[in-house]
Write a protein that holds these residues in place. Structure first.
Motif, short mmCIF file in Angstrom:
data_model
loop_
_atom_site.label_atom_id
_atom_site.label_comp_id
_atom_site.label_asym_id
_atom_site.label_seq_id
_atom_site.Cartn_x
_atom_site.Cartn_y
_atom_site.Cartn_z
N ALA A 78 23.88 2.77 34.84
CA ALA A 78 23.44 3.95 34.32
C ALA A 78 24.69 4.84 34.48
CB ALA A 78 22.41 4.51 35.46
N TRP A 79 25.54 4.66 35.79
CA TRP A 79 26.57 5.24 36.12
C TRP A 79 27.75 5.20 34.93
CZ3 TRP A 79 28.35 9.22 38.54
CH2 TRP A 79 29.96 9.18 38.84
N GLN A 80 27.85 3.82 34.38
CA GLN A 80 28.65 3.72 33.29
C GLN A 80 28.28 4.35 32.17
OE1 GLN A 80 31.85 2.15 33.39
NE2 GLN A 80 31.33 1.66 35.51
N LEU A 81 27.04 4.36 31.82
CA LEU A 81 26.61 5.16 30.64
C LEU A 81 26.79 6.72 30.84
CD1 LEU A 81 24.80 4.54 28.13
CD2 LEU A 81 22.71 5.00 29.55
N LEU A 82 26.54 7.04 31.99
CA LEU A 82 26.85 8.61 32.27
C LEU A 82 28.13 8.95 32.11
CD1 LEU A 82 25.61 11.20 33.15
CD2 LEU A 82 26.44 10.57 35.40
N LYS A 83 29.28 8.03 32.43
CA LYS A 83 30.60 8.44 32.32
C LYS A 83 30.87 8.38 30.93
CE LYS A 83 32.83 5.43 34.87
NZ LYS A 83 33.71 4.52 35.62
N ALA A 84 30.46 7.29 30.08
CA ALA A 84 30.40 7.49 28.59
C ALA A 84 30.23 8.54 27.70
CB ALA A 84 29.76 6.12 28.03
#
Length: 91
Positions: free
Chosen positions: A51-57
């Motif tokens: 979820a963190w990686q998705l938010l950063k993307a």
């Protein structure tokens, strides 16, 4: 603030009030609570990382979209200016 206790004192039960003083003011139950929360959330750690990686993307995509919008706006205003200049020519 570490205490070097000898063997009989190591096995003694420390009352919550004294443990609160030794632990820097945190309530005695706080360490148990934090441990319980960490143990509960540990299986979901990969999902949090995803979820963190998705938010950063998503933030990166939004930033690039805003940049493209700004450049498009500049191009449109420039083309309108060129069109007005061409119309003003005395041909």
């Amino acid at each position: 603030m570490e205490h070097k206790l000898k063997l009989p004192a190591q096995c003694a039960l420390i009352p919550p009030e004294e443990q609160q003083l030794v632990s820097g003011g945190a309530p005695a139950w706080m360490t148990d609570f934090v441990t319980d929360v960490k143990d509960t959330l540990r299986p979901y750690k990969p999902y949090f990382q995803f979820a963190w990686q998705l938010l950063k993307a998503g933030v990166t995509c939004a930033k690039e979209a805003l940049l493209i919008y700004g450049y498009t706006k500049i191009m449109i205003h420039s083309l309108k200016g060129i069109k007005n200049c061409i119309k003003a020519l005395p041909w």
